[in-house]
Design a protein around this motif. Structure first.
Motif: not given
Length: 807
Positions: A151-162, A206-222
């Motif tokens: 059961d493959a799982q990831g062990g990355s923290t939020i800081t590692q993802q950042l 900084t996290v990408p959300f497709l449709y050229n939207a980057r970050g939670i604010e643009m994701a919410a609007r998109t």
């Protein structure tokens, strides 16, 4: 070899050096260990060897980590990225033309993000976020154990993802132990530099959300058409759920997967105490409710000017160690927003009208004739555009099909050439698209300040989105008679006075190897003596050829290079004098700008200066000293001759159609079979030029009237100059040396005296379909080379479009 592979090879070399230095010591240690173990029980020996092996592994890992530390981003890198700002391109009057954003992004504080988002993120991605220091070793051990069980799982923290989001190139993307270790080290550095709140804030921005939207604010609007602060628990869970795989869990294209993933996130929130079981079950029964709206690119759509500057800036940034996406540079270009708008309107309006002319003229065998574009525009809806052209040019149509990508792919795939041709000609959609592309009239326009070399307006085609082939700096076309002032300038420099006379007659020029060149004029010859001045004013090929012979080709080519034609190749053949060597519009306008600047050459300037984020000038490009290319006396004489082109020669439409006043001078140009139309106009404050034609030079304007630069390209320049003068962008009273303000001119639709050569107009048309002459014919030349029939070369191939670079 990419950057990540280079780093790994460097690490291996360093590790090899460290290990080889300890080789002898290791061998001695083995001998001592063997003595220590001898005589002990087998089980005790096994335990000791295992412990030593584990210790050795830890030491090797520690050494490897020590090597990696300087290869991962440092504190300065972290601070730079956290304060990252995209560089912007600005017009000369401060209007934003474009940016170098990585995507649509609007940074917000954590206090401006819905608490549901933070709860969902921590519950799903890293529930011990506040307890670890960048790396959750407990979670890593659990992930390894689960992976061993299948059961493959990831062990990355939020800081590692950042860390991955902030430094994708430095850390790499490969699934390897090397990447994970670099990610781990960078995460620890981030935790040592920033608070948990700052880390969450940076991650969500900084996290990408497709449709050229980057970050939670643009994701919410998109996805939900609202700001991040107003996201409810279901919306927050949907967006956080996408982080596991944005494409796979895209709620727009994969709503069922997204719904399932959202409920998994809700389950994690319930597990970690965000709400009770009753609310959890109620929430999982709720449907997805998207309000998807793709956000407009606020950086502005690129045009040919910004695309050209963007390419240049990327090279400059690489050479000077700047990151255009992070360093927040302010790039001040030379483009004047108001003049650019006037140029865009002129191209759209006049090139659209000329398209109507071409559509109507090629619609039927009978050639309708009018000197008003409005007449053709009104007729356009009632005709089948280019119908007669395609019926009368079957050979060209076959050639166009064979040159298409679809045909080449079919033949390369094994289909017989004849069968592929027949099939594609029977494909209505393919044929319609091919005909539309080939019959679309194109144009290029550019204007620059002769006193500084600064480009003020640039329109590379009628529609950048449709045709990214730049007809200003990329397309090289024959300039026709716009090249002639260079010949006359060389004559003036050699001491030939403008009143020197030549006989207006057809002459033969020996080109060697039995070839003869006989330049002629469409208007015929008079046999009388004509001054060099009048030869240029009325664009006489017969006179230009004789002037070129007196001056010599080397002198003409040298002057052309000095004035501004510095990239295109100039063929050293006599017909060069009539503009048969292809050049770019930018080079020709730069040449005329040098003449307008009394012979001082300035390289075209696109970027005036570059400032850093604090407003400090780090590069200035507006202080380059000019080069003397032509004497001031010759320049003033040449300008005076070219005044005559506008006042009484082939460029009078600038005055009688558009009422352009002021001290202006210019030249028209037309090439063989009306393939290219040119016009360049000089004013003391501004030089502007236009080219009109089809991308494939086998398609041309039909009539000799509308095929000439004095009747097609001149419309774009005249329209632009009228606006520039009316809006006060250039000084109406400015004068060239020796100039005087001309009498006011009232614009009118057509000249008082009109003349068209009926024989020329009706050539090849049945007698019963001949048209009555009503419109004026510019006394512009058609360049002709005469060689023995058996040596006549085939028609030149169409220009090969150079695709615009991707940005």
């Amino acid at each position: 070899m990419d950057q990540e592979e280079q780093q790994e090879n460097g690490i291996r070399r360093q590790a090899k050096t460290l290990l080889s230095g300890a080789g002898n010591k290791a061998q001695a240690g083995v001998r001592r260990a063997h003595g220590f173990l001898s005589g002990r029980p087998r089980w005790e020996q096994a335990v000791l060897v295992g412990l030593w092996a584990f210790a050795a592994l830890l030491v090797a890992l520690l050494v490897y980590l020590m090597i990696l530390i300087p290869l991962t981003p440092g504190i300065d890198d972290l601070k730079q990225v956290s304060s990252a700002r995209p560089s912007v391109m600005l017009s000369s009057d401060g209007k934003e033309l474009g940016t170098f954003e990585q995507g649509l992004q609007e940074r917000v504080k954590l206090s401006q993000v819905s608490p549901h988002v933070v709860t969902a993120l921590i519950s799903t991605e890293d529930h011990r976020f506040y307890d670890h220091h960048g790396v959750d070793f407990t979670r890593i051990a659990g992930a390894l154990l689960a992976s061993l069980k299948g059961d493959a799982q990831g062990g990355s923290t939020i800081t590692q993802q950042l860390a991955r989001n902030m430094f994708p190139e430095e850390i790499g993307r490969a699934r390897s132990i090397n990447r994970k270790l670099k990610e781990l080290i960078t995460a620890i550095k981030i935790e040592n530099t920033y608070s948990k709140t700052e880390i969450l804030e940076a991650y969500l921005n900084t996290v990408p959300f497709l449709y050229n939207a980057r970050g939670i604010e643009m994701a919410a609007r998109t996805y939900f058409s609202k700001p991040a602060a107003k996201l409810d628990v279901l919306e927050a869970a949907t967006l956080v759920g996408m982080l596991k795989g944005t494409y796979y869990y895209n709620p727009v294209t994969n709503p069922e997967r997204s719904l399932g993933r959202r409920n998994v996130v809700l389950g994690q929130m319930y597990k970690h105490g965000a709400f009770d079981e009753k609310r959890f079950k109620a929430l999982t029964r709720r449907p997805l409710r998207l309000r998807f709206e793709r956000q407009l690119d606020r950086s502005g759509r690129d045009d040919h000017f910004t695309a050209h500057v963007r390419k240049w800036l990327l090279e400059w940034a690489d050479e000077n160690d700047y990151d255009l996406q992070l360093d927040g540079l302010r790039v001040e270009t030379t483009l004047d927003a108001e003049l650019q708008a006037a140029a865009v309107r002129a191209v759209e309006r006049q090139a659209g009208a000329l398209q109507a002319v071409a559509d109507v003229e090629w619609s039927s065998p009978s050639l309708f004739n009018s000197s008003s574009t409005g007449t053709y525009t009104s007729m356009r809806p009632g005709v089948k555009a280019f119908d007669y052209y395609w019926r009368s040019h079957a050979t060209e149509l076959d050639a166009f099909v064979r040159e298409s990508g679809e045909y080449r792919r079919a033949v390369d795939g094994g289909e017989a050439p004849a069968a592929a041709l027949k099939r594609l000609k029977g494909d209505r959609d393919f044929l319609r698209g091919l005909k539309e592309a080939k019959s679309r009239l194109e144009a290029g326009f550019v204007a620059m300040d002769p006193g500084t070399g600064e480009v003020k307006a640039w329109v590379g085609s009628r529609d950048f989105a449709r045709d990214q082939y730049d007809h200003v700096a990329q397309a090289a076309r024959q300039p026709g008679s716009t090249f002639k002032p260079i010949v006359y300038g060389a004559a003036l420099e050699s001491g030939i006075p403008p009143e020197q006379t030549y006989v207006d007659t057809v002459m033969e020029f020996d080109m060697g190897n039995g070839k003869v060149w006989r330049p002629t004029d469409m208007s015929g010859t008079s046999g009388r003596q004509i001054t060099m001045r009048e030869g240029l004013v009325h664009s006489k090929n017969t006179i230009t050829a004789q002037v070129m012979q007196d001056v010599g080709l080397p002198s003409v080519i040298k002057l052309a290079r000095n004035l501004g034609i510095r990239q295109s190749k100039l063929s050293p053949v006599p017909s060069l004098a009539l503009g048969t060597s292809p050049v770019t519009l930018l080079e020709m306008v730069n040449t005329y700008a040098t003449i307008a600047a009394q012979g001082q050459y300035r390289k075209p300037v696109f970027v005036r200066r570059i400032l850093d984020r604090d407003g400090k000038v780090i590069a200035d490009f507006g202080t380059v000293a000019p080069e003397r290319a032509l004497s001031q006396a010759s320049s003033e004489t040449l300008i005076d001759i070219l005044r005559g082109v506008v006042n009484r020669g082939t460029g009078t439409a600038v005055r009688y159609r558009f009422g352009v006043t002021g001290d202006v001078a210019g030249k028209t140009g037309t090439t063989q079979n009306n393939a290219d139309g040119w016009f360049i106009l000089m004013h003391p404050n501004l030089v502007a030029g236009a080219w009109v034609g089809f991308n494939d030079n086998r398609v041309t304007m039909r009539s000799n009237y509308w095929g000439q630069g004095g009747h097609n390209a001149i419309l774009l320049v005249g329209d632009f100059f009228k606006t520039a003068l009316d809006e006060g962008k250039i000084d109406k009273d400015a004068l060239f040396p020796g100039g005087r303000k001309p009498e006011p001119v009232h614009p009118r639709a057509e000249p008082e005296e009109e003349f068209i050569d009926e024989e020329e107009l009706n050539e090849g048309v049945p007698a019963d379909e001949a048209v009555e002459v009503q419109a004026p014919l510019e006394d512009e030349a058609v360049e002709v080379e005469t060689v023995p029939e058996e040596e006549i070369p085939p028609p030149p191939p169409p220009p090969t479009p150079v695709p615009a670079p991707e940005y």
